[in-house]
Design a protein around this motif. Structure first.
Motif, PDB file in Angstrom:
ATOM      1  N   GLY A  85      31.291  43.595  36.909  1.00  0.00           N
ATOM      2  CA  GLY A  85      31.080  42.327  36.217  1.00  0.00           C
ATOM      3  C   GLY A  85      31.020  42.434  34.706  1.00  0.00           C
ATOM      4  O   GLY A  85      31.313  43.472  34.107  1.00  0.00           O
ATOM      5  N   GLU A  87      36.867  43.180  34.758  1.00  0.00           N
ATOM      6  CA  GLU A  87      36.299  42.040  34.037  1.00  0.00           C
ATOM      7  C   GLU A  87      36.405  42.230  32.520  1.00  0.00           C
ATOM      8  O   GLU A  87      36.525  41.257  31.779  1.00  0.00           O
ATOM      9  CB  GLU A  87      34.843  41.821  34.469  1.00  0.00           C
ATOM     10  CG  GLU A  87      34.662  41.388  35.936  1.00  0.00           C
ATOM     11  CD  GLU A  87      34.531  42.549  36.931  1.00  0.00           C
ATOM     12  OE1 GLU A  87      34.779  43.720  36.533  1.00  0.00           O
ATOM     13  OE2 GLU A  87      34.183  42.307  38.101  1.00  0.00           O
ATOM     14  N   LYS A 146      30.571  42.307  45.212  1.00  0.00           N
ATOM     15  CA  LYS A 146      31.221  41.285  44.373  1.00  0.00           C
ATOM     16  C   LYS A 146      32.731  41.328  44.565  1.00  0.00           C
ATOM     17  O   LYS A 146      33.371  40.314  44.827  1.00  0.00           O
ATOM     18  CB  LYS A 146      30.823  41.499  42.910  1.00  0.00           C
ATOM     19  CG  LYS A 146      31.189  40.341  41.993  1.00  0.00           C
ATOM     20  CD  LYS A 146      32.400  40.625  41.170  1.00  0.00           C
ATOM     21  CE  LYS A 146      32.809  39.441  40.318  1.00  0.00           C
ATOM     22  NZ  LYS A 146      34.062  39.714  39.607  1.00  0.00           N
ATOM     23  N   ASP A 168      35.456  38.653  46.122  1.00  0.00           N
ATOM     24  CA  ASP A 168      36.651  38.320  45.327  1.00  0.00           C
ATOM     25  C   ASP A 168      37.930  38.568  46.132  1.00  0.00           C
ATOM     26  O   ASP A 168      38.927  37.856  45.966  1.00  0.00           O
ATOM     27  CB  ASP A 168      36.710  39.161  44.046  1.00  0.00           C
ATOM     28  CG  ASP A 168      35.716  38.709  42.971  1.00  0.00           C
ATOM     29  OD1 ASP A 168      35.140  37.618  43.120  1.00  0.00           O
ATOM     30  OD2 ASP A 168      35.526  39.457  41.996  1.00  0.00           O
ATOM     31  N   ASN A 189      40.073  38.236  43.383  1.00  0.00           N
ATOM     32  CA  ASN A 189      40.312  39.608  42.939  1.00  0.00           C
ATOM     33  C   ASN A 189      41.757  39.761  42.477  1.00  0.00           C
ATOM     34  O   ASN A 189      42.036  40.348  41.434  1.00  0.00           O
ATOM     35  CB  ASN A 189      39.988  40.593  44.059  1.00  0.00           C
ATOM     36  CG  ASN A 189      40.147  42.028  43.601  1.00  0.00           C
ATOM     37  OD1 ASN A 189      39.672  42.407  42.531  1.00  0.00           O
ATOM     38  ND2 ASN A 189      40.866  42.835  44.363  1.00  0.00           N
ATOM     39  N   ASN A 220      33.093  32.479  38.166  1.00  0.00           N
ATOM     40  CA  ASN A 220      33.298  33.190  39.432  1.00  0.00           C
ATOM     41  C   ASN A 220      32.099  34.081  39.767  1.00  0.00           C
ATOM     42  O   ASN A 220      31.650  34.128  40.915  1.00  0.00           O
ATOM     43  CB  ASN A 220      34.581  34.023  39.345  1.00  0.00           C
ATOM     44  CG  ASN A 220      34.837  34.792  40.625  1.00  0.00           C
ATOM     45  OD1 ASN A 220      34.884  34.211  41.710  1.00  0.00           O
ATOM     46  ND2 ASN A 220      34.972  36.099  40.525  1.00  0.00           N
ATOM     47  N   GLU A 221      31.553  34.770  38.766  1.00  0.00           N
ATOM     48  CA  GLU A 221      30.412  35.653  39.050  1.00  0.00           C
ATOM     49  C   GLU A 221      29.227  34.843  39.581  1.00  0.00           C
ATOM     50  O   GLU A 221      28.557  35.253  40.532  1.00  0.00           O
ATOM     51  CB  GLU A 221      30.012  36.450  37.794  1.00  0.00           C
ATOM     52  CG  GLU A 221      30.988  37.579  37.505  1.00  0.00           C
ATOM     53  CD  GLU A 221      30.526  38.556  36.430  1.00  0.00           C
ATOM     54  OE1 GLU A 221      29.312  38.693  36.199  1.00  0.00           O
ATOM     55  OE2 GLU A 221      31.400  39.201  35.826  1.00  0.00           O
ATOM     56  N   VAL A 272      30.095  33.635  43.200  1.00  0.00           N
ATOM     57  CA  VAL A 272      30.019  34.708  44.205  1.00  0.00           C
ATOM     58  C   VAL A 272      28.558  34.996  44.541  1.00  0.00           C
ATOM     59  O   VAL A 272      28.183  35.129  45.712  1.00  0.00           O
ATOM     60  CB  VAL A 272      30.736  35.988  43.699  1.00  0.00           C
ATOM     61  CG1 VAL A 272      30.428  37.177  44.598  1.00  0.00           C
ATOM     62  CG2 VAL A 272      32.241  35.752  43.617  1.00  0.00           C
ATOM     63  N   ARG A 273      27.717  35.067  43.509  1.00  0.00           N
ATOM     64  CA  ARG A 273      26.285  35.317  43.732  1.00  0.00           C
ATOM     65  C   ARG A 273      25.687  34.202  44.616  1.00  0.00           C
ATOM     66  O   ARG A 273      24.971  34.468  45.569  1.00  0.00           O
ATOM     67  CB  ARG A 273      25.598  35.363  42.356  1.00  0.00           C
ATOM     68  CG  ARG A 273      24.168  35.698  42.268  1.00  0.00           C
ATOM     69  CD  ARG A 273      23.871  37.142  42.608  1.00  0.00           C
ATOM     70  NE  ARG A 273      23.464  37.266  43.992  1.00  0.00           N
ATOM     71  CZ  ARG A 273      23.611  38.349  44.737  1.00  0.00           C
ATOM     72  NH1 ARG A 273      24.169  39.422  44.264  1.00  0.00           N
ATOM     73  NH2 ARG A 273      23.210  38.377  45.975  1.00  0.00           N
TER      74      ARG A 273
END
Ligand code: NAD
Ligand code: MG
Length: 397
Positions: free
Chosen positions: A106, A129, A215, A219, A225, A337-338, A341-342
């Motif tokens: 990340g 990233e 993560k 993705d 991804n 996106n981060e 995803v979390r």
């Protein structure tokens, strides 16, 4: 014989870090570990310190650092424990270091990757990233400080291997007309819209071919991804969006391909095991043993190819859009996106909410030019904040 190569492994307790140390352990005369770093898993880091005896061990978490320090002293080891983001940059840029494996996950990887490039190191870049957020600044830093940049992402490492030795830029001059990025398609390749609405994090974490951190595994399930990798390929190889084509290849035997103007298509094949690109980049331009089993081409038998479906997997479309928009758009995409995803991993939002959230944030935030790293960081922070608010508004009951 030359002295061993001094290696800092950023994110050593993760999947890439673990595989890097596996390759390094096979070549004790050739490589020496200078520093290992982790976020908070001090037990894993302690285990690695016992085995590799680094000069430094870095943890982000204060309490974990204290506990590591105590345990190391009990063991009579003299590894020095450092703490915090500044220390990550310190061990990525120290004079004694030759090679830095940038394998933090990340946006947290950006500072240390940049520090390694600024110090002119040989940078083995797993943290995609970094390029997504700040591709132009990072590539400029690599050039200005004569760092050597080698891609670890299996697709980009494959592409690098299919290009003329050491010439990763200027596709036209090299006679390259297209880059084919292969994608496994993830665990949900065959699911309908309706089925995708109900998939769980546990199902998404079950990738068919690759063992990876949580993560990047999510993705892979959303195809983000691959989207991040499109942007990564743009910066690494100077490829325009229309020179990059994504192809679903469920067996993951071909790791990517390069098409030349004479009709040749070169591919790199192998078992899906990250130790191959890691060993390649560690030793380049030489070759070393990686521990990866030889590819059994008879067992592989079939190689299938399909077009990606961006209506079921809109993240890929969003990434292409961010690349075309440029400026801060890729940093906003990455940050949103981060957070998404979390939130999905925490069961706060559903799988199709991931692209919904990202698109909402990309639409809401005006683009800014990127001339300094602060531009990227403020876009990242704003996108995170707005994404968190989106999650709060749309939380599953
Ligand atoms: P992972 O989750 O297994 O490991 C991440 C590592 O980063 C751990 O050591 C963790 O302690 C550290 N870390 C996490 N947050 C941090 C923070 N805020 N500050 C400092 N350290 C932190 O992840 P991974 O699968 O090894 O992936 C690492 C990077 O490599 C990612 O950018 C990923 O996209 C990329 N990558 C991974 C693979 C793969 O096969 N795993 C393939 C290609 C690229
Ligand atoms: Mg990849």
């Amino acid at each position: 014989m030359n002295r061993p190569v001094n290696v800092t492994v950023l994110g050593s307790t993760g999947t890439i870090g673990f595989n890097t140390l596996d390759v390094i352990a096979r070549h004790p005369q050739r490589y020496q570990v200078f520093a290992l770093t982790a976020q908070s898993r001090f037990e894993s880091l302690l285990e690695q310190c016992r085995r590799f005896r680094p000069r430094y061990a870095v943890l982000l978490d204060d309490d974990a650092a204290q506990r590591l320090e105590t345990a190391l002293r009990q063991d009579g080891l003299d590894t020095e424990v450092l703490c915090g983001p500044q220390a990550l940059e310190q061990v990525a840029s120290a004079d004694e270091v030759d090679t830095v494996m940038a394998a933090i996950v990340g946006a947290a990887g950006l500072g240390p990757s940049l520090a390694a490039a600024r110090a002119g190191k040989r940078v083995l870049l797993a943290n995609k990233e970094t390029l997504v957020m700040s591709g132009s600044l990072f590539m400029e830093t690599v050039r200005r400080h004569k760092a050597t940049l080698l891609p670890i992402d299996s697709e980009h490492n494959a592409i690098f291997q299919c290009m003329p030795q050491g010439r990763a830029q200027g596709l036209g001059d090299l006679g390259i007309t297209k880059i084919w990025l292969t994608a496994s398609g993830g665990p949900f390749r065959r699911l309908s819209h309706e089925q995708l609405a109900h998939v769980t994090p546990e199902q998404a974490l079950n990738h068919p071919n690759w063992v990876m951190g949580p993560k990047i595994t999510i993705d892979s399930a959303t195809l983000m991804n691959k989207g991040l990798e499109v942007i990564e390929a743009h910066w690494l190889f100077g490829a325009q969006a229309d020179q990059i084509e994504v192809v679903i290849h469920p067996q993951s035997v071909i790791h990517s391909m390069v098409q030349y103007s004479d009709g040749s298509v070169l591919a790199e094949l192998g078992n899906p095991d990250m130790r191959t690109p890691i060993a390649h980049a560690l030793a380049w331009p030489e070759r070393i043993e990686s521990g990866v089993a030889p590819l059994d081409i008879f067992a592989a038998a079939r190689l299938d190819f399909e077009r990606p479906d961006t209506t079921r997997f809109p993240c890929l479309r969003l990434a292409f859009e961010a690349l075309t928009l440029g400026k801060t758009a890729p940093a906003v995409l990455n940050a949103a996106n981060e957070v998404a995803v979390r939130a999905f991993l925490d069961h706060a939002i559903a799988f199709p909410d991931i692209p919904r959230l990202i698109e909402a944030i990309m639409t809401a935030i005006p683009l800014q030019p990127v001339t300094r790293i602060e531009d990227v960081i403020s876009a990242d922070l704003l996108a995170r904040q707005m994404a968190e608010e989106w999650v709060t508004r749309h939380k599953k009951c």
